[in-house]
Design an enzyme around this catalytic site. Structure first.
Site, PDB file in Angstrom:
ATOM      1  N   ARG A 137       0.859  -1.180   0.000  1.00 31.22           N
ATOM      2  CA  ARG A 137       0.000   0.000   0.000  1.00 31.22           C
ATOM      3  C   ARG A 137       0.894   1.228   0.000  1.00 31.22           C
ATOM      4  NH1 ARG A 137      -3.417  -2.887  -1.470  1.00 31.22           N
ATOM      5  NH2 ARG A 137      -5.495  -3.265  -0.596  1.00 31.22           N
TER       6      ARG A 137
ATOM      7  N   GLU B  74      -3.602   7.258  -3.516  1.00 33.39           N
ATOM      8  CA  GLU B  74      -3.902   6.970  -4.930  1.00 33.39           C
ATOM      9  C   GLU B  74      -5.390   7.081  -5.237  1.00 33.39           C
ATOM     10  OE1 GLU B  74      -2.270   2.961  -5.093  1.00 33.39           O
ATOM     11  OE2 GLU B  74      -4.272   2.123  -4.897  1.00 33.39           O
TER      12      GLU B  74
ATOM     13  N   HIS C 164      -1.942   0.254  -9.506  1.00 36.07           N
ATOM     14  CA  HIS C 164      -2.496  -0.763  -8.584  1.00 36.07           C
ATOM     15  C   HIS C 164      -3.050  -1.950  -9.391  1.00 36.07           C
ATOM     16  CE1 HIS C 164      -4.290  -1.322  -4.320  1.00 36.07           C
ATOM     17  NE2 HIS C 164      -4.122  -2.505  -4.904  1.00 36.07           N
TER      18      HIS C 164
HETATM   19  P1  NAD Z   1      -0.595 -11.327   4.977  1.00 39.76           P
HETATM   20  O1  NAD Z   1      -1.535 -10.866   6.040  1.00 39.76           O
HETATM   21  O2  NAD Z   1      -0.596 -12.758   4.576  1.00 39.76           O
HETATM   22  O3  NAD Z   1       0.916 -10.947   5.394  1.00 39.76           O
HETATM   23  C1  NAD Z   1       1.268  -9.738   5.977  1.00 39.76           C
HETATM   24  C2  NAD Z   1       2.502  -9.936   6.847  1.00 39.76           C
HETATM   25  O4  NAD Z   1       2.875  -8.660   7.386  1.00 39.76           O
HETATM   26  C3  NAD Z   1       2.279 -10.878   8.041  1.00 39.76           C
HETATM   27  O5  NAD Z   1       3.277 -11.869   8.079  1.00 39.76           O
HETATM   28  C4  NAD Z   1       2.328  -9.954   9.255  1.00 39.76           C
HETATM   29  O6  NAD Z   1       2.866 -10.585  10.414  1.00 39.76           O
HETATM   30  C5  NAD Z   1       3.238  -8.846   8.753  1.00 39.76           C
HETATM   31  N1  NAD Z   1       3.069  -7.607   9.490  1.00 39.76           N
HETATM   32  C6  NAD Z   1       1.908  -7.042   9.954  1.00 39.76           C
HETATM   33  N2  NAD Z   1       2.180  -5.896  10.620  1.00 39.76           N
HETATM   34  C7  NAD Z   1       3.518  -5.736  10.578  1.00 39.76           C
HETATM   35  C8  NAD Z   1       4.410  -4.740  11.084  1.00 39.76           C
HETATM   36  N3  NAD Z   1       3.955  -3.694  11.798  1.00 39.76           N
HETATM   37  N4  NAD Z   1       5.739  -4.884  10.846  1.00 39.76           N
HETATM   38  C9  NAD Z   1       6.213  -5.961  10.148  1.00 39.76           C
HETATM   39  N5  NAD Z   1       5.418  -6.944   9.664  1.00 39.76           N
HETATM   40  C10 NAD Z   1       4.093  -6.820   9.866  1.00 39.76           C
HETATM   41  O7  NAD Z   1      -0.874 -10.383   3.729  1.00 39.76           O
HETATM   42  P2  NAD Z   1      -0.510 -10.660   2.199  1.00 39.76           P
HETATM   43  O8  NAD Z   1      -1.563 -11.493   1.562  1.00 39.76           O
HETATM   44  O9  NAD Z   1       0.894 -11.102   2.110  1.00 39.76           O
HETATM   45  O10 NAD Z   1      -0.686  -9.192   1.597  1.00 39.76           O
HETATM   46  C11 NAD Z   1       0.104  -8.102   2.049  1.00 39.76           C
HETATM   47  C12 NAD Z   1      -0.493  -6.807   1.547  1.00 39.76           C
HETATM   48  O11 NAD Z   1      -0.334  -6.724   0.121  1.00 39.76           O
HETATM   49  C13 NAD Z   1      -2.012  -6.684   1.721  1.00 39.76           C
HETATM   50  O12 NAD Z   1      -2.371  -6.296   3.038  1.00 39.76           O
HETATM   51  C14 NAD Z   1      -2.376  -5.624   0.708  1.00 39.76           C
HETATM   52  O13 NAD Z   1      -2.277  -4.336   1.287  1.00 39.76           O
HETATM   53  C15 NAD Z   1      -1.285  -5.780  -0.365  1.00 39.76           C
HETATM   54  N6  NAD Z   1      -1.861  -6.288  -1.635  1.00 39.76           N
HETATM   55  C16 NAD Z   1      -1.699  -5.544  -2.759  1.00 39.76           C
HETATM   56  C17 NAD Z   1      -2.202  -5.985  -3.974  1.00 39.76           C
HETATM   57  C18 NAD Z   1      -2.019  -5.189  -5.238  1.00 39.76           C
HETATM   58  O14 NAD Z   1      -2.765  -5.381  -6.207  1.00 39.76           O
HETATM   59  N7  NAD Z   1      -1.019  -4.313  -5.305  1.00 39.76           N
HETATM   60  C19 NAD Z   1      -2.919  -7.192  -4.028  1.00 39.76           C
HETATM   61  C20 NAD Z   1      -3.055  -7.953  -2.872  1.00 39.76           C
HETATM   62  C21 NAD Z   1      -2.516  -7.489  -1.673  1.00 39.76           C
END
Ligand code: NAD
Length: 329
Positions: A234, A263, A295
């Site tokens: 994000r 965005e 995005h």
């Molecule tokens: P997920 O929940 O499986 O993994 C997130 C990880 O971040 C977890 O391991 C968690 O422990 C860690 N985390 C949380 N807070 C933290 C902090 N303060 N410091 C360090 N680590 C921390 O999520 P995911 O499926 O891997 O997706 C991650 C992000 O990707 C989503 O939340 C979303 O914002 C983004 N995303 C973007 C797109 C896109 O089209 N660009 C698509 C899907 C997801």
């Protein structure tokens, strides 16, 4: 039950209607986003489903007196005021696992575009008609240090793919998975350490209060000089002004960004916007060593079907009194 879907496309509407018509009396579809400035006339929905452009604030929740459940068709849920939902006993589900490989593949698409100057090569030949490699030298991923910030579903896929490229990996996560780390042969380190040793930093944390501006004016100086930053998580995980400074000062050699801070304000003609962040985004878009995409990392036909199917499971689970994929920050 009445369900209102926002930000839908025709193909998705057909799929959702077919699968949900038995569970609900009324299903409304709108291609528009929903936020405090765009409230629909019909506010009878008990269930609403949105995507990433909507913004569910207190004002929006007040508009729907019967609302009990929100199903976002995204993984991230930072566009929803979940604290306000909890106060009103409104449950929120997301789609947690539709696109781990999809977003990880896009992460490498951005990285390879930068590392091998794909855009410049394409432009040189197609737009300039010049068949020459002058100035198009890149760098290998093999042997480089990759810093993965957030080793959840997407981060893990990125780590597996990075292994295939022969990269050396370090990761940072509030909940380190040591078993996965020892299986994959990488180490968890503190964020500052990750920034100082990585040739490429890739962000895969959700946008929470704790991750807002995780990369910022204070810690950009820890970044290894000449590193590259990839952000498919994000926009607001990175302080935009700090990113611009890091690029201007050569701390970062380049960046691949699928997401930008604020965005949602860029869907119209953003070029005239006076917002400082949008102006900074514009500057990023114009930089030769930065590639920005709108995005689009989630956007494959396979991922879209997984999103719709999980949304149907989420909604039917809620209707049957067994909600699934409820979010927590
Ligand atoms: P997920 O929940 O499986 O993994 C997130 C990880 O971040 C977890 O391991 C968690 O422990 C860690 N985390 C949380 N807070 C933290 C902090 N303060 N410091 C360090 N680590 C921390 O999520 P995911 O499926 O891997 O997706 C991650 C992000 O990707 C989503 O939340 C979303 O914002 C983004 N995303 C973007 C797109 C896109 O089209 N660009 C698509 C899907 C997801």
């Amino acid at each position: 039950m009445t369900i209102s879907f926002f930000e839908t496309k025709e193909l998705g509407e057909e799929h959702l209607r077919k699968k949900l018509e038995k569970t609900s009396e009324k299903i409304f579809f709108s291609s528009e986003k929903i936020d405090a400035e765009n409230l629909p006339k019909d506010n009878s929905a008990q269930i609403i489903s949105i995507f990433v452009k909507s913004k569910i604030t207190k004002e929006v929740l007040e508009h729907f007196p019967n609302l009990k459940y929100i199903a976002t068709r995204s993984t991230g849920f930072d566009q929803i005021d979940t604290e306000e939902c909890a106060k009103r006993n409104i449950l929120v589900s997301n789609v947690p696992r539709y696109g781990a490989n999809t977003v990880a593949e896009f992460t490498f698409a951005l990285l390879l575009t930068l590392s091998r100057k794909i855009y410049q090569s394409y432009y040189r030949l197609k737009e300039e008609g010049i068949f020459s490699t002058e100035g198009l030298g890149g760098f290998d991923l093999n042997g480089k240090a990759l810093g993965v910030v957030g080793s959840g579903n997407i981060g893990r896929y990125v780590i597996q793919m990075a292994k295939g490229f022969g990269m050396n990996i370090v990761a940072y996560d509030v909940k380190p998975d040591e078993e996965f780390a020892s299986k994959m042969g990488f180490e968890y380190v503190a964020l500052d350490k990750l920034l100082s040793v990585s040739d490429i930093i890739t962000l895969h944390v959700p946008l929470f209060k704790s991750t807002h501006h995780l990369i910022n004016m204070e810690n950009i100086s820890s970044i290894k000089r000449g590193a590259y930053l990839i952000n498919t998580s994000r926009g607001a995980v990175v302080e935009t002004e700090a990113l611009v400074r890091a690029l201007d000062e050569g701390i970062l050699a380049g960046a691949g960004l699928d997401v930008l801070e604020e965005e949602v304000m860029m869907h119209g003609d953003f070029r005239k916007s006076e917002s400082k962040i949008i102006q900074a985004n514009k500057k990023l878009i114009e930089m030769d060593n930065v590639i920005v995409t709108p995005h689009n990392a989630f956007h494959t036909k396979e991922a879209l079907i997984r999103i719709l199917d999980t949304t149907v499971e989420n909604i039917t689970g809620f209707i049957n009194g067994k909600p699934i994929n409820l979010v927590e920050e």
